[in-house]
Scaffold this motif. Sequence first.
Motif, mmCIF file in Angstrom:
data_model
loop_
_atom_site.group_PDB
_atom_site.id
_atom_site.type_symbol
_atom_site.label_atom_id
_atom_site.label_comp_id
_atom_site.label_asym_id
_atom_site.label_seq_id
_atom_site.Cartn_x
_atom_site.Cartn_y
_atom_site.Cartn_z
ATOM 1 N N PHE A 142 0.777 -1.085 0.073
ATOM 2 C CA PHE A 142 0.010 -0.067 0.114
ATOM 3 C C PHE A 142 0.768 1.333 0.105
ATOM 4 C CE2 PHE A 142 -2.507 2.916 2.986
ATOM 5 C CZ PHE A 142 -3.180 3.483 2.060
ATOM 6 N N ARG A 143 0.534 2.208 -0.894
ATOM 7 C CA ARG A 143 1.357 3.429 -0.959
ATOM 8 C C ARG A 143 0.656 4.341 -1.469
ATOM 9 N NH1 ARG A 143 5.273 5.137 1.611
ATOM 10 N NH2 ARG A 143 6.115 3.191 1.700
ATOM 11 N N PRO A 144 -0.367 5.036 -0.994
ATOM 12 C CA PRO A 144 -0.969 6.189 -1.155
ATOM 13 C C PRO A 144 -0.188 7.325 -1.951
ATOM 14 C CG PRO A 144 -0.789 6.374 1.079
ATOM 15 C CD PRO A 144 -0.187 5.010 0.672
ATOM 16 N N GLY A 145 -0.357 7.795 -2.979
ATOM 17 C CA GLY A 145 0.269 8.719 -3.653
ATOM 18 C C GLY A 145 -0.728 9.429 -4.844
ATOM 19 N N HIS A 146 -0.727 8.493 -6.144
ATOM 20 C CA HIS A 146 -1.575 9.223 -7.041
ATOM 21 C C HIS A 146 -3.083 8.968 -6.598
ATOM 22 C CE1 HIS A 146 -3.593 9.497 -11.035
ATOM 23 N NE2 HIS A 146 -4.074 8.417 -11.128
ATOM 24 N N THR A 147 -3.375 8.183 -5.937
ATOM 25 C CA THR A 147 -4.622 8.097 -5.312
ATOM 26 C C THR A 147 -4.355 7.718 -3.642
ATOM 27 O OG1 THR A 147 -5.273 5.856 -5.598
ATOM 28 C CG2 THR A 147 -5.619 7.125 -7.377
ATOM 29 N N ALA A 148 -5.606 7.651 -2.933
ATOM 30 C CA ALA A 148 -5.351 7.248 -1.501
ATOM 31 C C ALA A 148 -5.348 5.777 -1.329
ATOM 32 C CB ALA A 148 -6.755 7.546 -0.749
ATOM 33 N N ASN A 149 -5.533 5.015 -2.491
ATOM 34 C CA ASN A 149 -5.415 3.592 -2.400
ATOM 35 C C ASN A 149 -4.501 2.935 -3.382
ATOM 36 O OD1 ASN A 149 -8.192 4.605 -3.561
ATOM 37 N ND2 ASN A 149 -7.352 3.013 -5.037
ATOM 38 N N SER A 174 -3.751 13.090 -13.374
ATOM 39 C CA SER A 174 -4.412 13.784 -12.690
ATOM 40 C C SER A 174 -3.982 13.933 -11.254
ATOM 41 C CB SER A 174 -5.802 13.228 -12.878
ATOM 42 O OG SER A 174 -6.549 14.097 -11.801
ATOM 43 N N PHE A 175 -3.954 14.890 -10.561
ATOM 44 C CA PHE A 175 -3.709 14.998 -9.326
ATOM 45 C C PHE A 175 -5.000 14.938 -8.297
ATOM 46 C CE2 PHE A 175 0.103 16.594 -10.746
ATOM 47 C CZ PHE A 175 1.074 16.390 -9.837
ATOM 48 N N GLN A 176 -6.369 14.779 -8.979
ATOM 49 C CA GLN A 176 -7.409 15.127 -8.397
ATOM 50 C C GLN A 176 -7.778 14.173 -7.026
ATOM 51 O OE1 GLN A 176 -10.752 14.498 -10.748
ATOM 52 N NE2 GLN A 176 -9.948 12.560 -11.804
ATOM 53 N N ASP A 177 -7.059 12.765 -7.031
ATOM 54 C CA ASP A 177 -7.197 11.857 -5.954
ATOM 55 C C ASP A 177 -6.057 11.917 -5.089
ATOM 56 O OD1 ASP A 177 -9.797 11.488 -6.457
ATOM 57 O OD2 ASP A 177 -9.400 9.755 -7.722
ATOM 58 N N SER A 178 -4.981 12.912 -5.261
ATOM 59 C CA SER A 178 -4.051 12.750 -4.621
ATOM 60 C C SER A 178 -3.881 13.751 -3.405
ATOM 61 C CB SER A 178 -2.844 13.301 -5.542
ATOM 62 O OG SER A 178 -2.701 12.459 -6.610
ATOM 63 N N ARG A 179 -2.777 13.628 -2.502
ATOM 64 C CA ARG A 179 -2.349 14.659 -1.534
ATOM 65 C C ARG A 179 -0.862 14.665 -1.645
ATOM 66 N NH1 ARG A 179 -5.965 15.886 2.506
ATOM 67 N NH2 ARG A 179 -4.557 17.830 2.640
ATOM 68 N N LEU A 180 -0.482 15.938 -1.758
ATOM 69 C CA LEU A 180 0.891 16.211 -2.182
ATOM 70 C C LEU A 180 2.019 15.358 -1.373
ATOM 71 C CD1 LEU A 180 1.152 19.990 -3.220
ATOM 72 C CD2 LEU A 180 1.599 17.802 -4.708
ATOM 73 N N ALA A 181 1.708 15.281 0.000
ATOM 74 C CA ALA A 181 2.778 14.684 0.947
ATOM 75 C C ALA A 181 2.978 13.378 0.306
ATOM 76 C CB ALA A 181 2.456 14.998 2.317
ATOM 77 N N ASN A 182 1.624 12.833 0.106
ATOM 78 C CA ASN A 182 1.674 11.355 -0.381
ATOM 79 C C ASN A 182 2.351 11.065 -1.567
ATOM 80 O OD1 ASN A 182 0.312 10.472 2.071
ATOM 81 N ND2 ASN A 182 -1.495 10.577 1.274
ATOM 82 N N TRP A 183 2.124 11.985 -2.608
ATOM 83 C CA TRP A 183 2.529 12.036 -4.011
ATOM 84 C C TRP A 183 3.824 11.933 -3.887
ATOM 85 C CZ3 TRP A 183 5.182 14.533 -7.922
ATOM 86 C CH2 TRP A 183 4.942 14.185 -9.269
ATOM 87 N N ALA A 216 10.502 16.053 -10.896
ATOM 88 C CA ALA A 216 11.017 17.044 -11.477
ATOM 89 C C ALA A 216 9.525 17.909 -12.165
ATOM 90 C CB ALA A 216 12.029 17.194 -12.282
ATOM 91 N N LEU A 217 8.782 17.090 -12.898
ATOM 92 C CA LEU A 217 7.620 17.521 -13.434
ATOM 93 C C LEU A 217 6.391 17.859 -12.231
ATOM 94 C CD1 LEU A 217 7.221 14.815 -16.256
ATOM 95 C CD2 LEU A 217 7.827 17.212 -16.463
ATOM 96 N N GLY A 218 6.533 16.910 -11.207
ATOM 97 C CA GLY A 218 5.786 17.454 -10.121
ATOM 98 C C GLY A 218 5.974 18.685 -9.483
ATOM 99 N N ARG A 219 7.315 18.743 -9.262
ATOM 100 C CA ARG A 219 7.861 20.129 -8.817
ATOM 101 C C ARG A 219 7.438 21.245 -9.439
ATOM 102 N NH1 ARG A 219 13.395 17.680 -6.805
ATOM 103 N NH2 ARG A 219 12.856 16.804 -4.666
ATOM 104 N N GLU A 220 7.572 21.133 -10.701
ATOM 105 C CA GLU A 220 7.180 22.220 -11.648
ATOM 106 C C GLU A 220 5.902 22.986 -11.392
ATOM 107 O OE1 GLU A 220 7.541 23.501 -16.395
ATOM 108 O OE2 GLU A 220 8.200 21.525 -15.637
ATOM 109 N N VAL A 221 4.876 21.949 -11.759
ATOM 110 C CA VAL A 221 3.430 22.613 -11.470
ATOM 111 C C VAL A 221 3.229 22.986 -9.977
ATOM 112 C CG1 VAL A 221 2.678 20.173 -10.899
ATOM 113 C CG2 VAL A 221 1.147 21.893 -12.018
ATOM 114 N N VAL A 222 3.675 22.262 -9.022
ATOM 115 C CA VAL A 222 3.689 22.536 -7.468
ATOM 116 C C VAL A 222 4.112 24.245 -7.317
ATOM 117 C CG1 VAL A 222 4.403 22.210 -5.175
ATOM 118 C CG2 VAL A 222 3.387 20.429 -6.528
ATOM 119 N N ASP A 277 -3.708 21.863 -0.842
ATOM 120 C CA ASP A 277 -2.660 21.221 -0.007
ATOM 121 C C ASP A 277 -1.732 22.077 0.310
ATOM 122 O OD1 ASP A 277 -4.020 18.814 0.217
ATOM 123 O OD2 ASP A 277 -2.596 17.785 -1.295
ATOM 124 N N LEU A 278 -1.350 22.929 -0.566
ATOM 125 C CA LEU A 278 -0.010 24.058 -0.388
ATOM 126 C C LEU A 278 -0.715 24.906 0.643
ATOM 127 C CD1 LEU A 278 1.406 24.647 -3.772
ATOM 128 C CD2 LEU A 278 2.369 23.504 -1.848
#
Length: 287
Positions: A142-149, A174-183, A216-222, A277-278
Amino acid sequence: MTLQQITSRVHVETAHLGSNNSIIVGDEQLILVDSPHRPTDAMQWNKTVSAFGETRFIVNTDHHPDHTIGNFWMGGDVVAHRGTRERLLTDAPTDEYLRDLFARIDPDAVALVDDYSVRVPNVVFSEELDLHVPGASLELTFRPGHTANSLLAWFPQDAVIFTGDIVCEAGLPSFQDSRLANWFDAIDAVAEHDFEYLVPGHGDVADRAVVDHYRALGREVVSQVASAIAAGHTRDQACDEIRFEDNIHVDTDEYVGYPDSLVEMFQRRSIARIYDDLVEDPSLANR
């Protein structure tokens, strides 16, 4: 079909609209990772898979339709995190949604909707689960990231990790089911494995370099969203202004992608999720 054999026991199909679909070949039985999005692909995939042997398990790396719709046409027990089962029981796509979607991405499947039903996982776990067939073992975490499940699937025999959408070679989902810390934590967890091959949720089979590129792609949009917040922009303004490249849901030379309205919805929901999240934890901008 562009089925690629990456090790003696692992075959990967990367040409389907939706998730990559993989076969782990045991001595007598198979373990599959994710199922096709388009019903016509799923029916053909079942024929392809059957040529390798009997399917014992099919693993869903999350609950999203592009990983789970094809379950209906596949054999074996469906295995996933318990949260995936819960989401499919409570929030599965409606028939109306499927008809509208298939009318665009798989017109021959529209007539199949009346007989279709969501095939939910019947084997679930909370933290870890090992799947064994003669000659092959797959470790699920189990590794929540892209989704909680979301989950990671590790095949240590051949040093192959199946990340689902925790890491995508094609670009950001999509990030819609994510939480950034988990991502970000989930990406770090992928990097901790001593893998030779990474099978992403979308895109080509990759090596270790894809992990840093994806992060790096994630960091850019964040960073873009963090700058909007610092400039005093509202959540709605940020959703209007910021976009990231979508190489996952859009049209390609091989297939017709999602309608523009759905792609736009994914973008807005993603930026909103990152924004919230930010605001809650500004330090996430430094991950």
